[in-house]
Design an enzyme around this catalytic site. Structure first.
Site, PDB file in Angstrom:
ATOM      1  N   ASP A 198     -32.844  28.518 -25.973  1.00 39.30           N
ATOM      2  CA  ASP A 198     -33.911  28.588 -26.970  1.00 39.30           C
ATOM      3  C   ASP A 198     -33.374  28.110 -28.311  1.00 39.30           C
ATOM      4  OD1 ASP A 198     -36.672  29.381 -27.131  1.00 39.30           O
ATOM      5  OD2 ASP A 198     -36.149  31.114 -25.915  1.00 39.30           O
ATOM      6  N   ASP A 226     -38.751  27.040 -30.019  1.00 42.59           N
ATOM      7  CA  ASP A 226     -39.708  28.100 -30.305  1.00 42.59           C
ATOM      8  C   ASP A 226     -40.600  27.743 -31.491  1.00 42.59           C
ATOM      9  OD1 ASP A 226     -40.454  31.037 -29.844  1.00 42.59           O
ATOM     10  OD2 ASP A 226     -39.953  31.036 -31.971  1.00 42.59           O
ATOM     11  N   GLU A 258     -42.474  24.489 -27.823  1.00 45.50           N
ATOM     12  CA  GLU A 258     -43.522  25.512 -27.736  1.00 45.50           C
ATOM     13  C   GLU A 258     -44.564  25.176 -28.790  1.00 45.50           C
ATOM     14  OE1 GLU A 258     -44.088  30.362 -27.840  1.00 45.50           O
ATOM     15  OE2 GLU A 258     -42.794  29.397 -29.321  1.00 45.50           O
ATOM     16  N   HIS A 289     -41.850  35.413 -21.239  1.00 48.77           N
ATOM     17  CA  HIS A 289     -41.476  36.627 -21.965  1.00 48.77           C
ATOM     18  C   HIS A 289     -42.557  37.101 -22.926  1.00 48.77           C
ATOM     19  CE1 HIS A 289     -40.615  33.235 -24.532  1.00 48.77           C
ATOM     20  NE2 HIS A 289     -40.563  34.040 -25.581  1.00 48.77           N
ATOM     21  N   ASP A 290     -43.528  36.241 -23.231  1.00 51.35           N
ATOM     22  CA  ASP A 290     -44.604  36.597 -24.161  1.00 51.35           C
ATOM     23  C   ASP A 290     -45.945  36.834 -23.467  1.00 51.35           C
ATOM     24  OD1 ASP A 290     -43.145  36.566 -26.506  1.00 51.35           O
ATOM     25  OD2 ASP A 290     -43.512  34.442 -26.901  1.00 51.35           O
TER      26      ASP A 290
END
Length: 556
Positions: A97, A198, A255, A331-332
């Protein structure tokens, strides 16, 4: 053009919840190393690690205080180097990330930034003069509350679209950008194989920071329509590609919060020299609450026609020029089988395989989130004391305690459906006390269904969800039709079945998916297919489509 990442399958690891090696209740790098054989057995090509950088951990590592060091609870750089070496020996690539829309307020740049308006690091962040009692604008944070915090020491506001401990970096500053590119090259020189970036669509904030539309009359407005996909973003990404990405044989994944198909074509277009693929959010945000003040919080099932329309729009929109990232959960996001399938004991395995088939037969790069290959489900926590996620805790405090917009009971139902902690419960390795995740006390509770859903029970079972994922991954590795074939949806308005074709060099795949617990009949000429490629039932009833059935036919 054939790129190595186009026929790859990615396995996402949330390190804190994957495998603990030292009994402190938190997953770590040595734990990941110990499970590389499992990952290899699954058959994936890439592991993507959520942030492992040094961090105060306000937002589970997405508040980075040192971009070139490892969070001590996960290990250190020596252990990371071993992980990288061992993964590569397993022929598994490693993607990390990259969190450079914002940093931690403990990052050295921000510490310096607060010292003086004349400090060379001051302009690394977004500061604004203003009355301490009057916010610069009406923007709200993604984590509730305003997107600005007043700093008494320097007598200015700083912007944070997430937690107040996550100040926004100022991408208009060329020196700040150079420092970001420097740290990216440092990791690539170590040998990592790519970055998932991200919140990268939020880098370019509009000049003068105008108010956002606020039709719901909420205390703070949704800033996303104003801050996403700014006019300079493409230039920043082109510069990043020129200075860094183009110099390495790596994959770049953005993202893209709020981006549309047109934006995605700009970012991933073959000749634009920006990113390789993006994560978009349309299909996982199809059920916002009708009360706009509640945003994403809801307990409403996703409508299949809406879901198909969204997936088809992106399949068609990026077909020739761009590239899709294919995912159900991460994860979100809540667990896929609970959100889009049926997590009841009767249908969990069937619907987990059904969702897997849907995703892996689409065009793009599939992402498997840890535990998805086992059919792990939402946690259904009973009390607020069980939750750890900052977004969840802040939403409860603001919407239940302060503004009293929704009842405690209803909010708990929303969390059971949508909280990010649904995906963050520990990986279920076996049916022991803590599911084999840790010998200590886990940082977040293990799901109670660990005895029924765990890796040990599935890896040698040819009928398990795990084995089914293995078969899908093997198919993708062998089939250019699955990787490169064009996409055509059938019967878009069918609210029970998702059917589509993939065509490539005179071959055709027919994919038929039942998203319901009903027994249905549909005729897509499957009786004339040459073979059944894969299905989640042990036999084939041809025109009969059983509950949560998925089947894929080949026409030569």
């Amino acid at each position: 053009m054939e790129k190595w990442w186009k026929n790859a399958v990615v396995y996402q690891i949330y390190p804190a919840s994957f495998q603990d090696s030292n009994g402190d209740g938190i997953g770590d790098l040595n734990g990941i190393i110990s499970r590389l054989d499992y990952i290899k057995k699954l058959g994936v090509d890439i592991i993507w690690l959520n942030p492992i950088y040094k961090s105060p951990n306000v937002d589970n590592g997405y508040d980075v205080s040192d971009y070139q060091d490892i969070q001590p609870i996960f290990g250190d750089l020596k252990i990371f180097n071993n992980l990288l070496k061992q993964a590569h020996q397993h022929k598994i690539k490693v993607v990390m990330d990259l969190v450079v829309n914002h940093s931690s307020n403990q990052q050295k740049w921000f510490v310096e930034s607060r010292k003086s308006k004349n400090n060379p690091y001051h302009d690394y962040y977004i500061w604004k003069d203003g009355d301490p009692k009057k916010l610069p604008n009406n923007w709200g944070s993604y984590f509730s509350g305003p997107a600005w915090t007043y700093d008494k020491e320097i007598q200015q506001y700083y912007m944070h679209l997430f937690a107040k401990e996550q100040p926004e970096l100022n991408w208009k500053n060329p020196q700040m950008r150079k420092d970001v590119y420097r740290l990216m090259r440092w990791w690539f020189d170590k040998g990592i194989d790519g970055f998932r970036m991200d919140s990268i669509s939020l880098l370019d904030k509009p000049d003068n920071y105008p108010d956002a539309p606020n039709p719901a009359n909420a205390t703070y407005a949704d800033a996303q329509p104003i801050v996403a996909d700014g006019k300079r973003l493409g230039n920043y990404l082109k510069e990043m590609n020129k200075e860094v990405l183009s110099k390495y044989n790596v994959v770049s994944i953005g993202e893209m919060i709020g981006s549309n198909v047109k934006d995605a074509l700009e970012y991933t277009g073959r000749n634009n020299h920006e990113l390789d693929m993006i994560f978009q959010f349309e299909h996982v945000t199809l059920t916002p609450n009708k009360d706009k003040r509640l945003g994403k919080w809801n307990d409403i099932p996703v409508n299949l026609v809406d879901l198909k329309n969204s997936l088809s729009k992106w399949q068609n929109g990026l077909n020739k020029q761009g590239w899709n990232s294919l995912y159900w959960n991460n994860h979100d996001q809540p667990r896929a089988v609970s959100r889009f399938g049926n997590d009841s004991p009767e249908y969990r395995e069937l619907s987990a395989k059904m969702l897997a088939t849907t995703l892996h037969m689409l065009k793009g790069t599939p992402y498997i989130y840890q535990g998805e290959e086992l059919g792990m489900t939402n946690n259904h926590f009973k009390t607020m004391a069980d939750y750890r996620d900052l977004e969840t805790l802040n939403a409860y405090d603001e919407l239940v305690n302060k503004e009293k917009i929704v009842s405690k009971e209803k909010m708990m139902s929303y969390f059971a459906n949508m909280s990010r902690d649904n995906a963050r419960t520990p990986m279920q390795w076996n049916n022991s006390k803590n599911a084999g995740f840790t010998t200590g006390t886990p940082w977040i509770e293990v799901n109670e269904n660990k005895a029924q859903i765990n890796a040990a029970a599935q890896i040698n079972d040819p009928n398990s969800v795990f084995s089914y994922y293995q078969k899908l991954i093997q198919l993708r590795h062998k089939s250019s039709l699955i990787v490169y074939g064009d996409y055509l949806e059938l019967d878009p308005n069918d609210d029970k079945v998702f059917a589509f074709k993939r065509t490539y060099k005179k071959q055709e795949l027919l994919v038929i998916i039942n998203f319901t617990a009903e027994e249905l009949t549909r005729d897509y000429n499957q009786k004339n297919a040459d073979s059944l490629v894969i299905g989640n039932y042990s036999d084939d009833e041809i025109t009969l489509i059983r509950p949560y059935e998925a089947k894929v036919y080949l026409f030569n």
